[in-house]
Design a protein around this motif. Structure first.
Motif, mmCIF file in Angstrom:
data_model
loop_
_atom_site.group_PDB
_atom_site.id
_atom_site.type_symbol
_atom_site.label_atom_id
_atom_site.label_comp_id
_atom_site.label_asym_id
_atom_site.label_seq_id
_atom_site.Cartn_x
_atom_site.Cartn_y
_atom_site.Cartn_z
ATOM 1 N N GLY A 209 93.797 39.558 51.558
ATOM 2 C CA GLY A 209 95.120 39.040 51.894
ATOM 3 C C GLY A 209 96.236 39.883 51.301
ATOM 4 O O GLY A 209 97.286 39.358 50.917
ATOM 5 N N LEU A 210 96.001 41.218 51.212
ATOM 6 C CA LEU A 210 97.068 42.101 50.756
ATOM 7 C C LEU A 210 98.197 42.092 51.781
ATOM 8 O O LEU A 210 97.960 41.948 52.988
ATOM 9 C CB LEU A 210 96.546 43.529 50.582
ATOM 10 C CG LEU A 210 95.386 43.737 49.591
ATOM 11 C CD1 LEU A 210 94.997 45.212 49.565
ATOM 12 C CD2 LEU A 210 95.762 43.265 48.197
ATOM 13 N N THR A 211 99.413 42.257 51.313
ATOM 14 C CA THR A 211 100.543 42.297 52.235
ATOM 15 C C THR A 211 100.491 43.590 53.050
ATOM 16 O O THR A 211 99.992 44.618 52.569
ATOM 17 C CB THR A 211 101.877 42.203 51.482
ATOM 18 O OG1 THR A 211 101.992 43.315 50.585
ATOM 19 C CG2 THR A 211 101.959 40.901 50.686
ATOM 20 N N PRO A 212 100.988 43.560 54.282
ATOM 21 C CA PRO A 212 100.843 44.736 55.162
ATOM 22 C C PRO A 212 101.612 45.971 54.724
ATOM 23 O O PRO A 212 101.371 47.068 55.237
ATOM 24 C CB PRO A 212 101.359 44.228 56.518
ATOM 25 C CG PRO A 212 102.198 43.036 56.206
ATOM 26 C CD PRO A 212 101.607 42.418 54.985
ATOM 27 N N ALA B 275 84.030 43.503 43.809
ATOM 28 C CA ALA B 275 84.602 44.158 42.635
ATOM 29 C C ALA B 275 86.104 43.927 42.562
ATOM 30 O O ALA B 275 86.662 43.677 41.483
ATOM 31 C CB ALA B 275 84.303 45.656 42.670
ATOM 32 N N ALA B 276 86.782 44.002 43.698
ATOM 33 C CA ALA B 276 88.235 43.799 43.722
ATOM 34 C C ALA B 276 88.614 42.378 43.314
ATOM 35 O O ALA B 276 89.568 42.169 42.554
ATOM 36 C CB ALA B 276 88.770 44.111 45.118
ATOM 37 N N ILE C 107 90.952 49.037 54.644
ATOM 38 C CA ILE C 107 91.469 48.054 55.597
ATOM 39 C C ILE C 107 90.729 46.729 55.466
ATOM 40 O O ILE C 107 91.320 45.650 55.612
ATOM 41 C CB ILE C 107 91.372 48.600 57.035
ATOM 42 C CG1 ILE C 107 92.144 49.915 57.151
ATOM 43 C CG2 ILE C 107 91.902 47.576 58.024
ATOM 44 C CD1 ILE C 107 93.611 49.831 56.748
ATOM 45 N N HIS C 108 89.442 46.791 55.152
ATOM 46 C CA HIS C 108 88.682 45.556 54.902
ATOM 47 C C HIS C 108 89.291 44.788 53.737
ATOM 48 O O HIS C 108 89.411 43.549 53.792
ATOM 49 C CB HIS C 108 87.222 45.906 54.603
ATOM 50 C CG HIS C 108 86.363 44.723 54.319
ATOM 51 N ND1 HIS C 108 85.872 43.880 55.288
ATOM 52 C CD2 HIS C 108 85.901 44.209 53.128
ATOM 53 C CE1 HIS C 108 85.150 42.913 54.738
ATOM 54 N NE2 HIS C 108 85.147 43.097 53.429
ATOM 55 N N SER D 243 98.828 39.075 46.550
ATOM 56 C CA SER D 243 100.179 39.277 47.085
ATOM 57 C C SER D 243 101.062 40.099 46.150
ATOM 58 O O SER D 243 102.103 40.616 46.567
ATOM 59 C CB SER D 243 100.841 37.930 47.356
ATOM 60 O OG SER D 243 100.910 37.161 46.162
ATOM 61 N N GLU D 244 100.649 40.235 44.885
ATOM 62 C CA GLU D 244 101.428 41.021 43.928
ATOM 63 C C GLU D 244 101.108 42.506 43.977
ATOM 64 O O GLU D 244 101.858 43.336 43.438
ATOM 65 C CB GLU D 244 101.162 40.510 42.504
ATOM 66 C CG GLU D 244 101.560 39.072 42.236
ATOM 67 C CD GLU D 244 101.213 38.660 40.819
ATOM 68 O OE1 GLU D 244 101.882 39.148 39.887
ATOM 69 O OE2 GLU D 244 100.243 37.883 40.637
ATOM 70 N N ILE D 245 99.991 42.879 44.597
ATOM 71 C CA ILE D 245 99.578 44.283 44.646
ATOM 72 C C ILE D 245 100.542 45.080 45.521
ATOM 73 O O ILE D 245 100.864 44.687 46.642
ATOM 74 C CB ILE D 245 98.138 44.403 45.174
ATOM 75 C CG1 ILE D 245 97.158 43.738 44.190
ATOM 76 C CG2 ILE D 245 97.765 45.860 45.415
ATOM 77 C CD1 ILE D 245 97.129 44.382 42.819
ATOM 78 N N THR D 246 100.986 46.220 45.000
ATOM 79 C CA THR D 246 101.889 47.098 45.747
ATOM 80 C C THR D 246 101.197 48.355 46.269
ATOM 81 O O THR D 246 101.662 48.970 47.230
ATOM 82 C CB THR D 246 103.066 47.537 44.858
ATOM 83 O OG1 THR D 246 102.553 48.240 43.703
ATOM 84 C CG2 THR D 246 103.870 46.325 44.384
#
Length: 342
Positions: free
Chosen positions: A121-124, A81-82, A114-115, A94-97
């Motif tokens: 590949g979300l930024t930490p 879905a994401a 966390i998955h 990488s744009e998601i905040t």
């Protein structure tokens, strides 16, 4: 699975006599669900109890066993879905905040959120929030949280993901108060990307949200953790409570914001069940066609709890239906939750 397949399985596993079989057939017919999707093949239910055991003699898997299945299946469903939401929005991970996850059908930590970090590949440094155990209106609670995050940070890009595996809480023993849940609920996930910058509106704008706790309704809808899955009860008084209380509150709320019922062009109502839709229709004086999209989602997907209202919203957006839109859902409390889109 089709509703007929679901009925046959439930009859085999639960019904002890013709009376119970007759009542179950009536419930499944009245649910108006035609088909549903489940995270595991529905016939696996036959393997969860002793095949030699009489109907209703086993409660099925323990809650721990069901939570293990939740951990296994909720993650990939939320991921799918994401990915679709990000692609539709033209947004890179990488744009998601901020990440907002919503679920009331399982607990797992580190879990779905966390998955999504690992696999998308979300930024930490993405900020995360989980909306848990709020029931069918959970997506509206998530939208409210996202709106607050966006107000605090206009540059925010928020990924909201709702995932539910309602089928894991199938009831294997006859209980008239819980059988309708077997007839209605399904599994599903939905996601949406929200941006804080009002000059960069992609489809529509979330204008405001509201909540209303209905008087004398604490036992109308309950959702509790049991030893053999989560236990839901849906009192027959719920439609009457909605009919009695919804209009007065909603009219005042809309008037305070410069709207009225006639100004709402699209009704994004969570299809908790046919009687709930009928009650909303009656309370607000809506035409049958006003809730046709909600009824269509119920027939095609069943009640998936929190993601369901996002399925309804998506259909309106794809049809380019006129706004303003008003989203409405109900959950334990009895609580009504609402979101206004312009």
């Amino acid at each position: 699975m089709t509703q007929q397949q679901a009925l046959e399985m439930s009859t085999d596993l639960i019904c002890r006599d013709e009376r119970e079989s007759r009542l179950l057939r009536a419930m499944y017919r009245k649910s108006k669900v035609e088909q549903r999707r489940t995270c595991v093949l529905y016939t696996i239910a036959y393997e969860w109890i002793d095949r030699e055991a009489p109907p209703s003699s086993s409660a099925g898997p323990t809650t721990q066993e069901r939570m293990e299945l939740y951990a296994q299946h909720a993650r990939p469903l939320a991921m799918e879905a994401a990915q679709r939401a990000l692609a539709d929005a033209g947004t890179e991970p990488s744009e998601i905040t901020h990440l907002v996850t919503i679920s009331c059908t399982g607990f797992d930590a580190p879990g779905v959120d966390i998955h999504l970090f690992d696999q998308l590949g979300l930024t930490p440094d993405v900020q995360r929030l989980n909306i848990g155990f709020m029931g069918c209106h959970g997506a509206i609670n998530g939208l409210r949280a996202a709106q607050g995050l966006a107000a605090a940070d206009p540059a925010a890009k928020i990924l909201l993901v709702a995932v539910e595996l309602c089928s894991l809480h199938f009831k294997f023993q006859w209980d008239p108060k819980r059988m309708m849940g077997n007839a209605l609920f399904a599994d599903g996930a939905a996601a949406i990307v929200l941006e804080g910058d009002p000059t960069d509106q992609k489809i529509c704008s979330l204008a405001d949200t509201a909540s209303y706790l209905i008087d004398d309704s604490r036992e109308a809808i309950t959702w509790e953790v049991g030893d053999f899955g989560f236990d839901m009860s849906l009192d027959s008084a719920v439609p009457q409570l909605i009919s009695q209380h919804l209009r007065t509150w909603l009219e005042k709320w809309l008037t305070d914001r410069g709207h009225n019922l006639d100004a709402i062009q699209s009704w994004v109502v969570h299809p908790g069940g046919p009687k709930i839709l009928d009650a909303v229709e009656e309370a607000l004086g809506l035409d049958k066609d006003d809730l046709s999209t909600s009824r269509s989602v119920l027939a095609e997907h069943g009640n998936m709890s929190s993601p369901t209202i996002l399925f309804v919203l998506k259909q309106f957006l794809e049809q380019q239906s006129k706004g303003p839109y008003l989203a409405l859902g109900f959950g334990p409390g009895l609580m009504a939750e609402m979101a206004l889109f312009e």
